[in-house]
Write a protein that holds these residues in place. Structure first.
Motif, PDB file in Angstrom:
ATOM      1  N   ASP A   1      -6.077  81.291  31.024  1.00 56.75           N
ATOM      2  CA  ASP A   1      -6.898  82.327  31.701  1.00 56.75           C
ATOM      3  C   ASP A   1      -6.427  82.024  33.367  1.00 56.75           C
ATOM      4  O   ASP A   1      -6.401  82.994  34.098  1.00 56.75           O
ATOM      5  N   TYR A   2      -6.594  80.828  33.802  1.00 59.40           N
ATOM      6  CA  TYR A   2      -6.191  80.528  35.185  1.00 59.40           C
ATOM      7  C   TYR A   2      -4.954  81.092  35.561  1.00 59.40           C
ATOM      8  O   TYR A   2      -4.672  81.715  36.639  1.00 59.40           O
ATOM      9  N   LEU A   3      -3.985  80.872  34.989  1.00 60.27           N
ATOM     10  CA  LEU A   3      -2.469  81.087  35.254  1.00 60.27           C
ATOM     11  C   LEU A   3      -2.513  82.569  35.226  1.00 60.27           C
ATOM     12  O   LEU A   3      -1.785  83.192  36.243  1.00 60.27           O
ATOM     13  N   GLN A   4      -2.974  83.362  34.349  1.00 60.15           N
ATOM     14  CA  GLN A   4      -2.979  84.808  34.529  1.00 60.15           C
ATOM     15  C   GLN A   4      -3.764  85.294  35.189  1.00 60.15           C
ATOM     16  O   GLN A   4      -3.169  86.234  36.082  1.00 60.15           O
ATOM     17  N   LYS A   5      -4.882  84.977  35.829  1.00 62.96           N
ATOM     18  CA  LYS A   5      -5.506  85.518  36.938  1.00 62.96           C
ATOM     19  C   LYS A   5      -4.804  85.176  38.234  1.00 62.96           C
ATOM     20  O   LYS A   5      -5.153  85.893  39.073  1.00 62.96           O
ATOM     21  N   MET A   6      -4.425  83.803  38.146  1.00 63.95           N
ATOM     22  CA  MET A   6      -3.730  83.498  39.607  1.00 63.95           C
ATOM     23  C   MET A   6      -2.493  84.318  39.705  1.00 63.95           C
ATOM     24  O   MET A   6      -2.307  84.851  40.932  1.00 63.95           O
ATOM     25  N   GLU A   7      -1.909  84.528  38.621  1.00 62.58           N
ATOM     26  CA  GLU A   7      -0.585  85.493  39.093  1.00 62.58           C
ATOM     27  C   GLU A   7      -0.923  86.974  39.465  1.00 62.58           C
ATOM     28  O   GLU A   7      -0.379  87.502  40.217  1.00 62.58           O
ATOM     29  N   ALA A   8      -2.228  87.327  38.757  1.00 57.55           N
ATOM     30  CA  ALA A   8      -2.723  88.776  39.398  1.00 57.55           C
ATOM     31  C   ALA A   8      -3.013  88.849  40.698  1.00 57.55           C
ATOM     32  O   ALA A   8      -2.455  89.721  41.837  1.00 57.55           O
ATOM     33  N   ALA A   9      -3.982  88.065  41.188  1.00 58.36           N
ATOM     34  CA  ALA A   9      -4.797  88.065  42.384  1.00 58.36           C
ATOM     35  C   ALA A   9      -3.661  87.489  43.509  1.00 58.36           C
ATOM     36  O   ALA A   9      -3.511  88.009  44.580  1.00 58.36           O
ATOM     37  N   GLY A  10      -2.692  86.345  42.981  1.00 53.71           N
ATOM     38  CA  GLY A  10      -1.797  85.899  44.075  1.00 53.71           C
ATOM     39  C   GLY A  10      -0.699  86.720  44.387  1.00 53.71           C
ATOM     40  O   GLY A  10      -0.542  86.838  45.582  1.00 53.71           O
ATOM     41  N   SER A  11      -0.351  87.379  43.434  1.00 57.08           N
ATOM     42  CA  SER A  11       0.943  88.401  43.879  1.00 57.08           C
ATOM     43  C   SER A  11       0.352  89.471  44.757  1.00 57.08           C
ATOM     44  O   SER A  11       0.725  89.872  45.636  1.00 57.08           O
ATOM     45  N   LYS A  12      -0.755  89.953  44.405  1.00 56.88           N
ATOM     46  CA  LYS A  12      -1.517  90.894  45.358  1.00 56.88           C
ATOM     47  C   LYS A  12      -1.735  90.437  46.868  1.00 56.88           C
ATOM     48  O   LYS A  12      -1.621  91.163  47.798  1.00 56.88           O
ATOM     49  N   THR A  13      -2.377  89.185  46.799  1.00 58.15           N
ATOM     50  CA  THR A  13      -2.654  88.764  48.234  1.00 58.15           C
ATOM     51  C   THR A  13      -1.512  88.300  48.958  1.00 58.15           C
ATOM     52  O   THR A  13      -1.527  88.251  50.115  1.00 58.15           O
ATOM     53  N   LEU A  14      -0.510  87.840  48.163  1.00 59.61           N
ATOM     54  CA  LEU A  14       0.538  87.329  48.722  1.00 59.61           C
ATOM     55  C   LEU A  14       1.393  88.367  49.429  1.00 59.61           C
ATOM     56  O   LEU A  14       1.783  88.392  50.488  1.00 59.61           O
ATOM     57  N   ALA A  15       1.502  89.760  48.812  1.00 60.17           N
ATOM     58  CA  ALA A  15       2.026  90.813  49.250  1.00 60.17           C
ATOM     59  C   ALA A  15       1.261  91.059  50.588  1.00 60.17           C
ATOM     60  O   ALA A  15       1.928  91.793  51.611  1.00 60.17           O
ATOM     61  N   GLU A  16       0.049  91.254  50.426  1.00 56.73           N
ATOM     62  CA  GLU A  16      -0.787  91.542  51.651  1.00 56.73           C
ATOM     63  C   GLU A  16      -0.354  90.668  52.805  1.00 56.73           C
ATOM     64  O   GLU A  16      -0.631  91.084  54.011  1.00 56.73           O
TER      65      GLU A  16
END
Length: 465
Positions: A82-97
């Motif tokens: 669960d952590y890895l899935q959510k980190m990938e989703a939130a991390g990808s978005k905020t890294l792009a920002e």
């Protein structure tokens, strides 16, 4: 008329948000900054909010989200998956920002240096046309074993009755010398998937940086370099004060998730004779059973040596009844310690460790012999190297019931501190310390590799105005 204005390349370093990954990433960032690069560390919003870090003058901090910004992963995530899935989703978005934020500034990001536990960071980097550098925080030996497993060249699980495993660049490995995920079927599948996932897109990375130094693992580095020519050894990534002292005011990791009063440990050590103390620590994650804690406690008492033992809050209830009272004159138990300051203290006789890579490379860099009791993941392989390749310590023998007895603990500690081969282990440890210092010093193997990395970034480090 357009004018070409040269600027330092801008590197964004993204560690996996655990202490054992943050420390080497932060130290690599300091090395890069010392070479003239503009360097930014991106930590999670929760970590930033929790510890309010003060970055070294050469660095700056930014934040990304791992999807657990309010209470952190341990309070909110229901599982590792669960952590890895959510980190990938939130991390990808905020890294792009974050990349977009810098895109139109005077210092746009040129390269993402990312922990290999976060392969999605490379995908984001490539979407923006940036360079990507994978950063491996484990030994090259362990990385190579996982590479072979990922590519189907080493079948898992390896049976406990199998013959020794022959891998080019490594000594013959008994099954129990392999990483635990390779040796034990189905152990922590989410972690195993994450470890193999390190290689899911490394063929797209422009650089593969490894927290080791060439002289320490030359044969396996040469072997892996043939299939991964972008590989560069850049370690050991510990504060410069303890090695070459080339980076000003670099005495600590500067981003401690677990706080401690450093003076308690150091003052206690300073009052002990030279070479008389056993330092015991199993890192920030590892957990011992009640029975193993009991055996370790009484084994330390039996040695009659002084001991400094790090026992986290989650472990202290496992200490046997009466142990603290019976060892008041010999031992000091703390919740956390300033490990580098401890390892560099003259009172230390040996390091009783789980053989996690950060602890191991710190001990090697500071010439401290070891007793190693590996528990899981990469630690069995590190322990094999400590005993049989680098010859700086002894690996404990585990009983059939999975327990290391108090007598075995006493015997191993005595061998390392006062045994007939104690001097040989100490001399070997001093040899590796010398080579570690040479590796990061000007013109050393790791220093040259960092220069090569910086030089290649320099080809993109200009902007038109």
């Amino acid at each position: 008329m357009e004018e070409k204005i040269y600027r330092a390349a801008h590197v964004l370093v993204i560690p996996y948000p655990r202490q054992g990954h943050i420390n080497p990433a932060l130290q690599l960032a300091k090395r890069l900054a010392s070479k003239g690069l503009k360097t930014t560390i991106a930590i999670t919003k929760f970590i930033f909010k929790t510890i309010q870090p003060q970055p070294p003058s050469s660095l700056q901090f930014e934040t990304i989200s791992d999807g657990f910004d309010e209470r952190g992963r341990f309070a909110e995530a229901v599982s590792v998956h669960d952590y890895l899935q959510k980190m990938e989703a939130a991390g990808s978005k905020t890294l792009a920002e974050l990349i977009t934020k810098y895109k139109n500034s005077s210092n746009p990001i040129d390269c993402i240096v990312y922990d290999t536990f976060l392969p999605w960071a490379l995908e984001v980097a490539k979407q923006f046309g940036l360079l990507g550098a994978a950063f491996f925080t484990q030994t090259c030996a362990v990385n190579y074993i996982y590479y072979l497993v990922y590519n189907g060249l080493l079948k898992v699980p390896v049976s406990s009755t199998a013959a020794p495993v022959s891998i080019t660049g490594l000594p013959l490995l008994e099954p129990q010398d392999l990483p635990s995920f390779v040796y034990v079927a189905g152990e922590y599948p989410d972690y195993f998937e994450m470890l193999l996932g390190q290689f899911s897109n490394t063929d797209k990375a422009d650089f593969l940086l490894v927290n080791t130094f060439y002289e320490l693992e030359d044969e396996v580095v040469n072997t892996m370099h043939k299939i991964c020519p972008a590989l560069l050894t850049v370690g050991p990534t510990i504060p410069s004060f303890y090695l070459d002292n080339r980076i000003e005011n670099d005495k600590d990791y500067d981003l401690d998730l677990l706080k401690t009063d450093k003076t308690i440990c150091i003052d206690w050590l300073n009052a002990r004779p030279k070479g008389s103390v056993v330092y015991v620590s199993f890192g920030s994650i590892s957990s011992l059973s009640h029975k193993q804690m009991e055996e370790l406690a009484w084994g330390l008492k039996q040695t009659d040596f002084h001991f400094l033992w790090v026992v986290r809050d989650s472990e202290d209830l496992k200490l046997p009844k009466g142990f603290i009272e019976e060892t008041t004159n010999k031992g000091l138990i703390v919740k956390w310690s300033p490990q580098l300051a401890v390892l560099s203290n003259e009172a230390l006789g040996c390091f009783f460790s789980h053989a996690g890579w950060n602890s191991t490379i710190e001990a090697l860099s500071l010439a401290v012999p070891m007793v190693v009791m590996p528990l899981w993941t990469d630690q069995p392989t590190d322990a094999k190297l400590v005993q049989d390749v680098w010859k700086v310590g002894i690996r404990v023998v585990v009983e059939e019931n999975g327990i290391v007895t108090r007598d075995e603990i006493e015997k191993c500690v005595r061998k390392v501190i006062v045994g007939e081969k104690a001097r040989e282990m100490k001399l070997n440890a001093e040899k590796w310390r010398k080579l570690a210092i040479e590796a990061v010093s000007e013109g050393g193997s790791s220093d040259k590799n960092i220069d090569e990395f910086v030089s290649k970034l320099g080809t993109t480090s200009y902007k038109y105005y």
